[in-house]
Design an enzyme around this catalytic site. Structure first.
Site, PDB file in Angstrom:
ATOM      1  N   SER A  47      14.839  12.981 -20.916  1.00 22.52           N
ATOM      2  CA  SER A  47      15.889  12.000 -20.327  1.00 22.52           C
ATOM      3  C   SER A  47      15.320  11.202 -19.306  1.00 22.52           C
ATOM      4  CB  SER A  47      16.868  12.883 -19.743  1.00 22.52           C
ATOM      5  OG  SER A  47      18.009  11.948 -19.326  1.00 22.52           O
ATOM      6  N   LYS A 104      15.720  10.101 -24.557  1.00 23.84           N
ATOM      7  CA  LYS A 104      16.833   9.644 -24.374  1.00 23.84           C
ATOM      8  C   LYS A 104      16.670   8.618 -23.213  1.00 23.84           C
ATOM      9  CE  LYS A 104      20.629  12.062 -21.566  1.00 23.84           C
ATOM     10  NZ  LYS A 104      21.151  13.412 -21.378  1.00 23.84           N
ATOM     11  N   LYS A 144      18.700   6.516 -20.147  1.00 25.96           N
ATOM     12  CA  LYS A 144      20.220   6.271 -19.365  1.00 25.96           C
ATOM     13  C   LYS A 144      20.438   4.660 -19.382  1.00 25.96           C
ATOM     14  CE  LYS A 144      21.043  10.458 -17.498  1.00 25.96           C
ATOM     15  NZ  LYS A 144      22.100  11.132 -18.020  1.00 25.96           N
ATOM     16  N   ASP A 174      22.561   7.608 -22.689  1.00 26.69           N
ATOM     17  CA  ASP A 174      23.510   8.345 -21.868  1.00 26.69           C
ATOM     18  C   ASP A 174      23.978   7.394 -21.065  1.00 26.69           C
ATOM     19  OD1 ASP A 174      25.155  10.020 -20.735  1.00 26.69           O
ATOM     20  OD2 ASP A 174      23.390  11.538 -20.265  1.00 26.69           O
ATOM     21  N   GLU A 194      25.758   9.258 -25.715  1.00 30.98           N
ATOM     22  CA  GLU A 194      26.204  10.320 -24.758  1.00 30.98           C
ATOM     23  C   GLU A 194      27.293   9.789 -23.815  1.00 30.98           C
ATOM     24  OE1 GLU A 194      23.170  12.645 -23.473  1.00 30.98           O
ATOM     25  OE2 GLU A 194      24.390  13.777 -22.172  1.00 30.98           O
ATOM     26  N   ASP A 204      29.340  15.170 -23.231  1.00 32.51           N
ATOM     27  CA  ASP A 204      28.515  15.764 -22.454  1.00 32.51           C
ATOM     28  C   ASP A 204      29.758  16.150 -21.184  1.00 32.51           C
ATOM     29  OD1 ASP A 204      27.370  16.781 -19.936  1.00 32.51           O
ATOM     30  OD2 ASP A 204      25.884  15.202 -19.904  1.00 32.51           O
ATOM     31  N   LYS A 237      25.513  22.300 -21.893  1.00 26.92           N
ATOM     32  CA  LYS A 237      24.829  22.637 -20.646  1.00 26.92           C
ATOM     33  C   LYS A 237      25.519  23.944 -20.206  1.00 26.92           C
ATOM     34  CE  LYS A 237      23.799  18.040 -18.925  1.00 26.92           C
ATOM     35  NZ  LYS A 237      24.421  16.990 -17.945  1.00 26.92           N
ATOM     36  N   GLY A 291      20.517  19.259 -19.853  1.00 29.18           N
ATOM     37  CA  GLY A 291      19.585  19.777 -18.679  1.00 29.18           C
ATOM     38  C   GLY A 291      20.441  19.322 -17.535  1.00 29.18           C
TER      39      GLY A 291
HETATM   40  O1  OSB Z   1      24.099  13.309 -17.963  1.00 28.66           O
HETATM   41  O2  OSB Z   1      22.590  14.796 -18.966  1.00 28.66           O
HETATM   42  C1  OSB Z   1      23.041  13.976 -17.971  1.00 28.66           C
HETATM   43  C2  OSB Z   1      20.671  15.145 -15.098  1.00 28.66           C
HETATM   44  C3  OSB Z   1      21.786  15.318 -14.107  1.00 28.66           C
HETATM   45  C4  OSB Z   1      22.944  15.261 -14.390  1.00 28.66           C
HETATM   46  C5  OSB Z   1      23.359  14.700 -15.734  1.00 28.66           C
HETATM   47  C6  OSB Z   1      22.675  14.334 -16.562  1.00 28.66           C
HETATM   48  C7  OSB Z   1      20.975  14.549 -16.449  1.00 28.66           C
HETATM   49  C8  OSB Z   1      20.004  14.287 -17.164  1.00 28.66           C
HETATM   50  C9  OSB Z   1      18.714  14.934 -17.347  1.00 28.66           C
HETATM   51  O3  OSB Z   1      20.193  13.615 -17.992  1.00 28.66           O
HETATM   52  C10 OSB Z   1      18.682  16.115 -18.038  1.00 28.66           C
HETATM   53  C11 OSB Z   1      17.172  16.771 -17.663  1.00 28.66           C
HETATM   54  O4  OSB Z   1      16.258  16.429 -17.871  1.00 28.66           O
HETATM   55  O5  OSB Z   1      17.449  18.072 -17.310  1.00 28.66           O
HETATM   56 MG    MG Z   2      24.722  13.342 -20.180  1.00 37.02          MG
END
Ligand code: OSB
Ligand code: MG
Length: 375
Positions: free
Chosen positions: A142, A168, A170, A195, A220, A245, A269, A297
């Site tokens: 991510s 992924k 953001k 995402d 996402e 999510d 998650k 994660g």
């Molecule tokens: O939206 O998936 C998410 C991290 C913290 C809070 C929300 C998210 C995330 C990530 C990172 O996208 C996921 C990871 O690498 O652990």
């Molecule tokens: Mg997410």
């Protein structure tokens, strides 16, 4: 009548160990770089850890909440309160938790800690306790919001070189379509997804349709963190699959979202849905409804990262998750060995009983900012 085996059959009726001592330890670890999302930018991981002691065995678990409620309503503070004042005094697995509404991250901390402890006492890896054979785990990364497209492209380039199973990125309002175009132009065949962490509304449907041009695996959580219904309206309008999510707090939300065609993919998650057992039930439900699922994660330390790896042996985890190398977040983690990708971009399950990782006491002591003994 066909009897469908329960996805958690291996865990039903497990006798629970008597806990001799329980501690909550908050650790604070700097990230190698700030992690930016549409809701907040984190510079540290502040993790609430639980340490369970029973008959000479010590098991650790990690609460996936943040110190703040910007991604999810639970925080390290609410999790401490719920664990201490409601969950721990109840003293058995899962059943008691039903009396406590919500607070899945707090519940998962105890459930995962107990399962890790039982696996350690039996001398088996956690995935075996879950009733699942070992396999190599797909990786995924991510990539947070970056200050420039050049920085973003450099991060994607690095991920591609490592052979991550998918990337992924953001997005947020104003930092979306053109940024995805830049990545797609440079990496035409990359398994790519975005995402939004809930940054858009249905009024942005025309803009969101522009993502359809990029052959994304999924988008996402485009709409509100608390919505399912509006996602079902948007999904009808998009070629790109929607992945939920934030909206999915447990089995019931997943079943509702699937019944409403609000998504074609679910990010499970384990903390957000209340633990490993609920995660396995959701993944099995997705599988039987033709819905893809993957393990999300929360930029966990090595404890939570290992839990997510074991979970992905369960049926229904069909796509690469947010399971990246430890070095993606930390120079020095609290557990060994760190997660590393093999030359093919897959991850080996750490060997040995329980989580298969060793929590290093000196590193806990170095990173601890609060230590509370509960019993
Ligand atoms: O939206 O998936 C998410 C991290 C913290 C809070 C929300 C998210 C995330 C990530 C990172 O996208 C996921 C990871 O690498 O652990
Ligand atoms: Mg997410």
């Amino acid at each position: 009548m066909t009897i469908v085996p329960s996805p958690t059959a291996a865990l039903e009726g497990l006798p629970l160990p008597k806990l001799d001592r329980v501690d909550l330890v908050t650790v604070k670890l700097p990230f190698v770089a700030p992690f930016g999302t549409s809701v907040y930018t984190w510079t540290h991981k502040e993790a609430l850890l639980m340490r369970l002691e029973s008959a000479g065995f010590t098991a650790w678990s990690e609460c996936v909440s943040d110190p703040d409620p910007f991604y999810f309503y639970e925080t390290n503070g609410t999790a401490r309160h719920i664990i201490k004042d409601f969950l721990l005094p109840l003293g058995e697995l899962e059943g008691r938790f039903r009396h406590v509404r919500g607070h899945g991250m707090a519940k998962a901390t105890i459930e995962n800690g107990l399962l890790n402890l039982i696996a350690l006492q039996k001398g088996v890896p956690l995935h075996e306790l879950l009733g699942r054979p070992a396999k190599r785990i797909m990786s995924g990364i991510s990539i947070g919001l970056k200050g420039s497209q050049a920085e973003l492209l450099a991060a994607v380039e690095h991920a591609v070189a490592k052979k991550y199973g998918r990337v992924k990125m953001k997005v947020k309002k104003g930092q979306d379509v053109e940024w995805v175009r830049a990545v797609r132009d440079r990496f035409p065949d990359l398994p790519l997804m975005v995402d939004a962490n809930g940054d858009y509304t249905l009024a942005d449907a025309a803009l969101l349709r522009k993502f359809d041009a990029f052959g994304l695996m999924m988008i996402e959580q485009p709409l509100s963190h608390s919505d399912i219904y509006e996602h079902s309206i948007l999904q009808k309008d998009l070629k790109t699959a929607i992945c939920l999510d934030e909206s999915i707090h447990g089995f019931g939300d997943a079943a509702t979202a699937i019944a409403l065609n609000a998504c074609r993919v679910i990010n499970i998650k384990q903390g957000r849905v209340g633990g490993l057992m609920e995660s396995m039930r959701i993944a099995a439900h997705c599988a039987s409804h033709g819905i893809d699922a993957w393990s999300g994660g929360m930029d966990e330390t090595g404890i939570g990262r290992a839990v997510n790896i074991h979970l992905q042996t369960a049926a229904g985890f069909t796509l690469p998750g947010d399971t990246s190398e430890t070095s993606n977040y930390f120079d020095e983690d609290i557990a060994d060995p760190p997660v590393v990708l093999g030359p093919d971009g897959f991850i080996d399950i750490p060997g040995g009983p329980g989580l298969g990782v060793r929590v290093v006491p000196e590193r806990i002591l170095k990173r601890a900012v609060r230590w509370e003994r509960l019993c």
